[in-house]
Every structure is written in structure tokens, then in C-alpha cells.
Enzyme design. Structure first.
Site, PDB file in Angstrom:
ATOM      1  N   CYS A 136      -5.662  -2.619 -19.246  1.00  0.00           N
ATOM      2  CA  CYS A 136      -6.382  -3.555 -19.309  1.00  0.00           C
ATOM      3  C   CYS A 136      -6.787  -3.248 -17.443  1.00  0.00           C
ATOM      4  CB  CYS A 136      -6.277  -4.989 -19.696  1.00  0.00           C
ATOM      5  SG  CYS A 136      -6.464  -5.031 -20.949  1.00  0.00           S
ATOM      6  N   GLN A 137      -5.129  -3.400 -16.573  1.00  0.00           N
ATOM      7  CA  GLN A 137      -5.054  -3.832 -14.949  1.00  0.00           C
ATOM      8  C   GLN A 137      -6.227  -2.039 -15.327  1.00  0.00           C
ATOM      9  OE1 GLN A 137      -1.879  -3.499 -12.674  1.00  0.00           O
ATOM     10  NE2 GLN A 137      -2.683  -4.432 -11.420  1.00  0.00           N
ATOM     11  N   PRO A 265      -1.466   7.023 -18.581  1.00  0.00           N
ATOM     12  CA  PRO A 265      -2.005   7.014 -17.635  1.00  0.00           C
ATOM     13  C   PRO A 265      -0.994   6.928 -16.329  1.00  0.00           C
ATOM     14  CG  PRO A 265      -3.224   5.626 -18.288  1.00  0.00           C
ATOM     15  CD  PRO A 265      -2.528   5.841 -19.004  1.00  0.00           C
ATOM     16  N   TYR A 266      -0.488   5.315 -16.388  1.00  0.00           N
ATOM     17  CA  TYR A 266      -0.241   5.178 -14.995  1.00  0.00           C
ATOM     18  C   TYR A 266       1.890   5.674 -15.332  1.00  0.00           C
ATOM     19  CZ  TYR A 266      -3.786   2.753 -13.968  1.00  0.00           C
ATOM     20  OH  TYR A 266      -4.914   3.075 -13.367  1.00  0.00           O
ATOM     21  N   GLY A 267       2.589   5.149 -13.974  1.00  0.00           N
ATOM     22  CA  GLY A 267       4.195   5.772 -14.502  1.00  0.00           C
ATOM     23  C   GLY A 267       4.908   4.125 -15.133  1.00  0.00           C
ATOM     24  N   GLY A 268       4.377   2.611 -14.878  1.00  0.00           N
ATOM     25  CA  GLY A 268       4.302   1.744 -15.596  1.00  0.00           C
ATOM     26  C   GLY A 268       3.641   0.640 -15.227  1.00  0.00           C
ATOM     27  N   MET A 269       3.275  -0.782 -16.416  1.00  0.00           N
ATOM     28  CA  MET A 269       2.662  -0.895 -16.015  1.00  0.00           C
ATOM     29  C   MET A 269       3.430  -2.690 -16.646  1.00  0.00           C
ATOM     30  SD  MET A 269      -0.443  -2.429 -16.069  1.00  0.00           S
ATOM     31  CE  MET A 269      -1.122  -4.552 -15.512  1.00  0.00           C
ATOM     32  N   GLU A 270       3.104  -3.644 -15.812  1.00  0.00           N
ATOM     33  CA  GLU A 270       4.075  -4.731 -15.798  1.00  0.00           C
ATOM     34  C   GLU A 270       3.652  -5.787 -16.743  1.00  0.00           C
ATOM     35  OE1 GLU A 270       1.871  -3.814 -13.162  1.00  0.00           O
ATOM     36  OE2 GLU A 270       1.350  -5.118 -12.465  1.00  0.00           O
ATOM     37  N   HIS A 294      10.848  -1.607 -10.805  1.00  0.00           N
ATOM     38  CA  HIS A 294       9.590  -2.015 -10.077  1.00  0.00           C
ATOM     39  C   HIS A 294       8.449  -2.826 -10.858  1.00  0.00           C
ATOM     40  CE1 HIS A 294       5.273  -0.928  -7.828  1.00  0.00           C
ATOM     41  NE2 HIS A 294       5.456  -1.588  -8.464  1.00  0.00           N
ATOM     42  N   GLU A 295       8.653  -2.657 -12.282  1.00  0.00           N
ATOM     43  CA  GLU A 295       7.480  -3.402 -12.793  1.00  0.00           C
ATOM     44  C   GLU A 295       7.914  -4.639 -12.951  1.00  0.00           C
ATOM     45  OE1 GLU A 295       4.953  -2.274 -13.639  1.00  0.00           O
ATOM     46  OE2 GLU A 295       5.897   0.185 -12.397  1.00  0.00           O
ATOM     47  N   HIS A 298       7.664  -6.772 -10.827  1.00  0.00           N
ATOM     48  CA  HIS A 298       6.190  -7.819 -10.855  1.00  0.00           C
ATOM     49  C   HIS A 298       6.089  -8.784 -11.420  1.00  0.00           C
ATOM     50  CE1 HIS A 298       2.970  -5.069  -8.922  1.00  0.00           C
ATOM     51  NE2 HIS A 298       3.813  -4.048 -10.027  1.00  0.00           N
ATOM     52  N   GLU A 317       1.703  -5.533  -5.826  1.00  0.00           N
ATOM     53  CA  GLU A 317       1.946  -4.122  -4.512  1.00  0.00           C
ATOM     54  C   GLU A 317       2.848  -3.721  -3.567  1.00  0.00           C
ATOM     55  OE1 GLU A 317       2.465  -2.350  -7.433  1.00  0.00           O
ATOM     56  OE2 GLU A 317       0.442  -2.698  -9.045  1.00  0.00           O
ATOM     57  N   ASP A 375     -10.625   1.395  -9.823  1.00  0.00           N
ATOM     58  CA  ASP A 375     -10.147   2.165  -9.873  1.00  0.00           C
ATOM     59  C   ASP A 375      -9.763   3.659  -8.882  1.00  0.00           C
ATOM     60  OD1 ASP A 375      -8.639   1.364 -12.604  1.00  0.00           O
ATOM     61  OD2 ASP A 375     -10.757   2.146 -14.246  1.00  0.00           O
ATOM     62  N   TYR A 383       0.261  -0.144  -1.973  1.00  0.00           N
ATOM     63  CA  TYR A 383       1.631  -0.608  -1.976  1.00  0.00           C
ATOM     64  C   TYR A 383       2.472  -0.077  -0.724  1.00  0.00           C
ATOM     65  CZ  TYR A 383       0.420   0.518  -7.095  1.00  0.00           C
ATOM     66  OH  TYR A 383       0.282   0.485  -8.037  1.00  0.00           O
ATOM     67  N   LYS A 565      -0.793  10.306 -11.690  1.00  0.00           N
ATOM     68  CA  LYS A 565       0.176  10.404 -10.611  1.00  0.00           C
ATOM     69  C   LYS A 565       0.039  11.759 -10.639  1.00  0.00           C
ATOM     70  CE  LYS A 565       4.897   9.408  -8.353  1.00  0.00           C
ATOM     71  NZ  LYS A 565       5.840   8.582  -8.140  1.00  0.00           N
TER      72      LYS A 565
HETATM   73  N1  BES Z   1       0.481  -2.083 -11.692  1.00  0.00           N
HETATM   74  C1  BES Z   1       0.494  -0.957 -11.651  1.00  0.00           C
HETATM   75  C2  BES Z   1      -0.093   0.669 -11.927  1.00  0.00           C
HETATM   76  C3  BES Z   1      -1.191  -0.439 -11.988  1.00  0.00           C
HETATM   77  C4  BES Z   1      -2.341  -0.054 -11.048  1.00  0.00           C
HETATM   78  C5  BES Z   1      -2.499   0.669 -12.680  1.00  0.00           C
HETATM   79  C6  BES Z   1      -3.516  -0.818 -10.566  1.00  0.00           C
HETATM   80  C7  BES Z   1      -3.729  -0.144 -13.301  1.00  0.00           C
HETATM   81  C8  BES Z   1      -4.317  -0.376 -12.105  1.00  0.00           C
HETATM   82  C9  BES Z   1       2.204  -1.107 -11.806  1.00  0.00           C
HETATM   83  O1  BES Z   1       2.835  -1.355 -11.509  1.00  0.00           O
HETATM   84  C10 BES Z   1       2.493   0.309 -10.455  1.00  0.00           C
HETATM   85  O2  BES Z   1       2.675   0.223 -10.007  1.00  0.00           O
HETATM   86  N2  BES Z   1       2.703   1.106 -11.680  1.00  0.00           N
HETATM   87  C11 BES Z   1       3.539   3.055 -10.615  1.00  0.00           C
HETATM   88  C12 BES Z   1       4.978   2.463 -10.847  1.00  0.00           C
HETATM   89  C13 BES Z   1       5.433   2.880  -8.953  1.00  0.00           C
HETATM   90  C14 BES Z   1       5.019   2.321  -7.945  1.00  0.00           C
HETATM   91  C15 BES Z   1       6.944   3.091  -9.010  1.00  0.00           C
HETATM   92  C16 BES Z   1       2.878   4.290 -11.112  1.00  0.00           C
HETATM   93  O3  BES Z   1       2.609   3.979 -12.025  1.00  0.00           O
HETATM   94  O4  BES Z   1       3.797   5.314 -10.940  1.00  0.00           O
HETATM   95 ZN    ZN Z   2       3.523  -2.105  -9.432  1.00  0.00          ZN
END
Ligand code: BES
Ligand code: ZN
Length: 612
Positions: A136-137, A265-270, A294-295, A298, A317, A375, A383, A565
Site C-alpha cells: 500500500c505504501q 517489488p521492494y526489499g522490505g515493507m515495514e 531496517h524494517e 521502522h 526513512e 512512486d 534515505y 532495486k
Molecule cells: N518503506 C520502505 C519501502 C517503500 C518505500 C515502499 C516507499 C513503498 C514506497 C522500506 O522500509 C524500505 O525502505 N525498503 C528498502 C530496504 C532497504 C533500505 C534496507 C528496500 O525496499 O530496498
Molecule cells: Zn524503509
């Protein structure tokens, strides 16, 4: 009326605020939609009660809305770009300040939904069941249900989710309340800590779980369970302990991790209770789990204390990068890990600023989002520039003093949302106490406006380079044509050190020759590596060297990972050396990618304009 703080919502959230949300959804795998009803309890904020509630929505199928127990007058207005289509609901009697009204909305998602990805059984690893997950983010919650889709509004939640498969959500499971209905289950979750809409999360599929810590399980496909457990069980409790020592005790009860299919699509989502994470962190060497630190961080910066709009995203971030690096230094008992990660981050920041151009709006710490899709503005800038601002303040007042400010700030803003000026005021208020009188001059010298609004790079601090020096030394050897590499060169390196070495090679003025690039891949095992981070860095070098023999492997990787990424930079580089292959690869894998990734790559490749 208070000025609207968030340009990415069309809701009138200064007049009404959502206090509680009940999401009753059926996961309909056959039709690939969520459908059901959502109940919003909204509190009037004004005495001159507003006669209308405006909610955000995007590509939804709305069947009816009740105000209390009676059908309401409502209308979906025309779409306004990325902000979607506002839903206007009339509240003929209004409500006095502090009074609540209840809306019950019958809703189904459509095939244009940008928040959900649906996988057929054939697209999953064990092929046994379909899978769905949400992301959703930043502003995609509105494409699941009408809501005040702004991080400035926080609501408690109840989830009742019917599915033939296991469900996880961003709430605490209530197993005793889970019901059986016609061979399916209705899973119940509650989230008693108020959360913004962007932290609403659901996933369902053939999901198994195993413990990874005292308060934590990992959830993933049965085939991936053992490897995922191994990857995380060593460090999970250490991360939690370190974070709690830096800030204060974890407020959410459980902390779990869901490892998603590769198109995540992301590394992680908190997402609270369940962080969602890419399977690329399960690399079999415990070398990519910084993402989990990281997550987890958050849970304080972002989830408890939230930026009030995407213009102040750096508060989420930047703080999280700072806490992540403090956690890493703490668990390694070595401050050089803080600097090591920061040096890698600095490099990424330089690259991002170069890519945008140093005067670009998106290189500011606070980015204007009027008419902007978050987006599109997303990058490493909030960050790393955010990290550098926090780290600068830390050094300015001294670690011992800053360590006292951290819990003060997070306690003061818990369960609230703030902007950059609120942050400034809190910092100044804390350090105006008499015991910090000797810091007065330093603090009055902080250029807040400049820090918030200057474009380009911030001042670069001195880093402790002890962990990167060896990487640069090895890279320098590669400048010599007579250098004979051997696998032992990198034997003592962590994978992040290999990455720094590869980045240094990538930054050589001259690209490697095809032959050198091929030797590099072979000697250090990069072509065979399971570590996508390393493989991607190597492919970048190979493409710069115009080693055409590597292109098919790049295309193959692009069909296996959907983490943006990796995917976006790989497509950008591939399209420069072989546009047709890039376009063909994208078309072939279009259905594999998440809708957000699909949209952004389409823009990156210039395919979006061609279609119009
Ligand atoms: N909250 C973000 C992912 C995000 C940001 C999704 C903006 C949608 C919109 C998450 O915490 C994040 O920063 N993920 C990084 C991890 C990394 C910095 C360790 C990622 O996805 O690469
Ligand atoms: Zn983050």
C-alpha cells in the site's frame, strides 16, 4: 479550516478523522479481487459540522454506502491523476466536534488495482495454491478500499478476512476468533495501535511458519521455510534487543517476517506485526538481512512516529537508516559497521543526485509533492540525505546527548504524525534544557531551511574507512593490465565488501575489457552467485564492458526477480546496450512483475509514451 498538510490525498481529513476501521474481505482467487465491506468510524473535527465526507479511492468498484444504518447519498468524482477519484458522501445532519459517524462501504477491487498482486498456482514455487499480497505504501491503500489515504491520519483496525488459504495481515492474529465458513476460514486480526492507511497489509496463499526468535516467526512457502528460518534465526532477537536499547521497548507485541514470492517489488515493507520481505534476502549466507534490521527499525520511525505527508518521507526513512546503522554497529560490537554501511549509502546518494541532476527538486530533503506521484519521487535521496541530517545532528551534540534525545523524540510523537518543522521544534525544545547550555552556539548555527530545501549533496562527513580500504585496494589492482586475480582475493570479504569492490570497478574511468569482465565473473564466482545483489553489480560491469555474452543471463535474471532495486537499474543499462532485448524481456515478463514495478519500468523504457 487548517491548511491541507498532504497534497497526495483528496480527503477532507481536517474535518473528519478516521478513528477505527473494520475490513471484512473475501479473498476471491477465482476473480482475483478482494470484495466485502469496510466500516469506517469518523470523528468530526469541527463545530460547524461538515456536511460531507470525502474519501480517496482509485479504480474501485463501489456498490453502496450506508451512513449509520441508512443508505447514504454518494458520488465518485472524476479521476485526478495519481491521487485517484474522490468519493463524496453526504452527511445531511453533519456532526458536532468530537461526535462520530459510521460509514459502511460495499467494495470490490478491480483488475486495475495497483495495490495487489495475484499469482496463479503456476506462478508460485510449489504450484499448489494461488497467492495474493498487498503493497500500500505510498498511496495504494485507496485502490483496496475508500479511505483517508494520508499518513497524517491513524486508525485502529479489525480485519476479518475470508480465504481458502492461510492469511497474514498487519494486525495481531486472534486465532480463537477465526471461524470456519463453508470449508473456508475467516481469519481475524486486530491492530490496537493506531496506524496510517499505508500500513494496511494482507497476504494469502500456501504459507507455512517457523520460529526465528522469542517474539518472531518467519512465514513463507513450505519449500522456502527451512532456508528462511536459517537465514533469520541467528540475528532476529539480537536486532530486537539492540533496537530496544537504542530507543525503548517494542510496542507492537509480535515482530514477524513474511518472505514473499520473487515479484515482491521492494526489499522490505515495514507492515506492522508482519514485515513483508523479498526472497532475495534469503541468500544462504546471512549477508543480506540488514533489510530486516531496517524494517524492524521502522517499528519506531515510521510506524509509531510517522511523517505527515510524503513531502516529509525522510523523517521515516532517514531516521530508519540511522537506527538500522546503529543496530548493525551494536550487534557487531564495532562502530566501523555504521560507517561501512554509510559509505555504501553515500555512493548511492551521489549516483542518485547525478542521475536526477544536482538542482533537481527530487534531490531536496523535503520534496514538494503537489501534482507528484510519490512512486515517481521515490529514490535513495530521502534515505541517505535524511540519514546524513540525523547523523550530523548526532555528531553536533555528541553521541551521549543524542542518545537521550532519541527516546524523547519517539515518545513525544508516538501514535502521531509530524512534519519537518515539528521535528526541528522538538530538537530545539529538548536541547534548550539548562544542562545543554554549552551547546547553544552550535545549535543556533544549524541551517534548518538549507538542510530541508537545498538541492544536491549535503556536506560529506569523515568516515571510518577501515572496512572499505581493502575493497578499494583490490579494485586498484584491477587497474593494472598485468594483474592476475585469484579466488583468494575476496575470500575474507563479506558480501557487502565484494559489493563495494564491484562498485569501485564500475566507477573506473575506463570500462573493463570484455575479457577482464569475464575473468572477474568467473574468478570470484559472480556469474554463479545466488546473491542477487552481487550478480546485479557484476552484470552492470559486464554491460558497461559490452560483454554481449552476459546479456542473456541479464534477461534471465530479469524474469526471476521483481525487486525494483535490481530490476530498474538492470533494465536501464540493458536498454542502453541492447534496447530490443530489454523491451522483449519486459514484454515477456510483464505478468510476472508487480503492477507498480510494471508501471515504472514501462516509463523507464519509454514504453508508456509509445502506447499513448
Ligand atoms: N518503506 C520502505 C519501502 C517503500 C518505500 C515502499 C516507499 C513503498 C514506497 C522500506 O522500509 C524500505 O525502505 N525498503 C528498502 C530496504 C532497504 C533500505 C534496507 C528496500 O525496499 O530496498
Ligand atoms: Zn524503509
Amino acid at each position: 479550516m487548517a491548511p491541507v498538510r498532504d497534497p497526495n490525498t483528496l480527503s477532507n481529513y481536517h474535518e473528519w478523522r478516521t478513528k477505527h476501521t473494520i475490513a471484512n474481505f473475501t479473498v476471491d482467487f477465482a476473480k482475483q479481487c478482494l470484495r466485502g465491506s469496510v466500516i469506517l468510524e469518523l470523528e468530526s473535527q469541527t463545530d460547524k459540522a461538515s456536511k460531507e465526507i470525502i474519501l480517496d479511492s482509485s479504480y474501485l468498484d463501489l456498490a453502496g454506502i450506508k451512513l449509520g444504518s441508512t443508505p447514504a447519498q454518494w458520488e465518485v468524482k472524476e479521476r485526478a491523476g495519481p491521487n485517484g477519484s474522490p468519493v463524496h458522501i453526504s452527511v445531511p445532519e453533519g456532526a458536532d466536534k468530537g461526535e462520530t459517524v459510521t460509514l459502511e462501504i460495499d467494495v470490490a477491487t478491480t483488475d486495475k488495482c495497483t495495490a495487489l498482486q495475484w499469482l496463479t498456482p503456476a506462478q508460485t514455487s510449489n504450484k499448489k495454491a494461488p497467492f495474493m499480497f498487498s503493497q500500500c505504501q505510498a498511496i495504494h491503500a485507496r485502490s483496496i478500499f475508500p479511505c483517508q489515504d494520508t499518513p497524517d491520519v491513524k486508525s485502529t483496525y479489525e480485519f476479518n478476512i475470508r480465504s481458502p488459504h492461510v492469511v497474514v495481515a498487519s494486525g495481531v492474529p486472534v486465532p480463537e476468533a477465526t471461524k470456519d465458513v463453508d470449508g473456508e476460514k475467516v481469519y481475524k486480526f486486530v491492530q490496537k495501535v493506531p496506524i496510517p492507511s499505508y500500513l494496511f497489509a494482507l497476504a494469502s496463499g500456501d504459507i507455512a511458519m517457523a520460529p526465528i526468535g522469542k517474539r518472531s516467526v518467519v512465514a513463507t512457502g513450505p519449500n522456502e521455510l527451512e532456508a528462511s528460518q536459517w537465514e533469520l534465526e541467528e540475528d532476529m532477537d539480537k536486532f530486537l534487543d539492540a533496537a530496544e536499547r537504542i530507543v525503548f521497548p517494542y510496542q507492537w507485541g509480535e515482530y514477524n517476517v513474511l518472505i514473499l514470492p520473487p515479484s515482491f517489488p521492494y526489499g522490505g515493507m515495514e507492515n506492522p506485526i508482519f514485515t513483508f520481505a523479498t526472497p532475495t534476502i534469503i541468500s544462504g549466507d546471512r549477508q543480506n538481512i540488514d533489510v530486516i534490521a531496517h524494517e524492524l527499525a521502522h517499528s519506531w520511525s515510521g510506524n509509531l512516529v510517522t511523517s505527515c505527508s510524503w513531502e516529509h518521507f525522510w523523517l521515516n526513512e532517514g531516521w530508519t537508516m540511522y537506527l538500522e546503522r546503529r543496530i548493525l554497529a551494536a550487534i557487531h560490537k564495532n562502530d566501523a559497521y555504521f560507517d561501512f554501511s554509510a559509505i555504501i549509502g553515500w555512493k548511492h546518494l551521489e549516483e542518485a543526485i547525478e542521475e536526477f541532476g544536482k538542482d533537481h527538486e527530487f534531490t531536496k530533503l523535503c520534496i514538494s509533492h503537489k501534482g507528484i506521484d510519490p512512486d515517481d519521487a521515490f529514490s535513495t535521496v530521502p534515505y541517505e540525505k535524511g540519514f546524513h541530517f540525523i547523523y550530523y545532528l548526532d555528531r553536533l551534540v555528541g553521541r551521549e546527548n543524542f542518545d537521550k534525545f532519541i527516546p524523547y523524540y519517539f515518545k513525544k510523537w508516538s501514535n502521531k504524525s509530524l512534519d519537518s518543522y515539528d521535528f526541528r521544534d522538538t530538537f530545539l525544545e529538548f536541547f534548550s534544557a539548562p544542562e545543554y547550555a554549552d551547546l547553544k552556539d552550535k545549535i543556533s548555527g544549524i541551517d534548518w531551511e538549507g538542510r530541508f530545501y537545498n538541492t544536491g549533496l549535503p556536506p560529506k562527513p569523515e568516515f571510518n574507512t577501515s572496512l572499505v580500504d581493502v575493497c578499494f585496494e583490490l579494485a586498484n589492482k584491477w587497474k593494472r593490465r598485468d594483474f592476475e586475480p585469484s579466488p583468494s582475493d575476496t575470500a575474507s570479504f563479506t558480501s557487502n565488501q565484494v559489493l563495494v569492490f564491484l562498485n569501485a570497478i564500475q566507477n573506473f574511468e575506463e570500462p573493463l575489457t570484455v575479457e577482464q569482465s569475464q575473468i572477474l565473473g568467473k574468478v570470484y564466482g559472480l556469474t554463479e552467485s545466488k546473491n542477487v545483489e552481487l550478480k546485479t553489480a557484476y552484470f552492470q560491469i559486464a554491460m558497461r564492458a559490452k560483454d554481449t555474452s552476459a546479456y542473456p543471463a541479464v534477461a534471465e535474471l530479469l524474469g526471476k526477480v521483481g525487486r525494483m532495486k535490481f530490476v530498474r537499474p538492470l533494465y536501464r543499462s540493458l536498454s542502453k546496450v541492447d534496447y530490443d532485448l530489454a523491451a522483449k524481456t519486459f514484454e515477456k515478463n510483464r505478468d510476472f512483475y508487480h503492477p507498480i514495478c510494471r508501471q515504472l519500468v514501462e516509463k523507464d523504457l519509454g514504453l508508456a509514451e509509445k502506447k499513448l
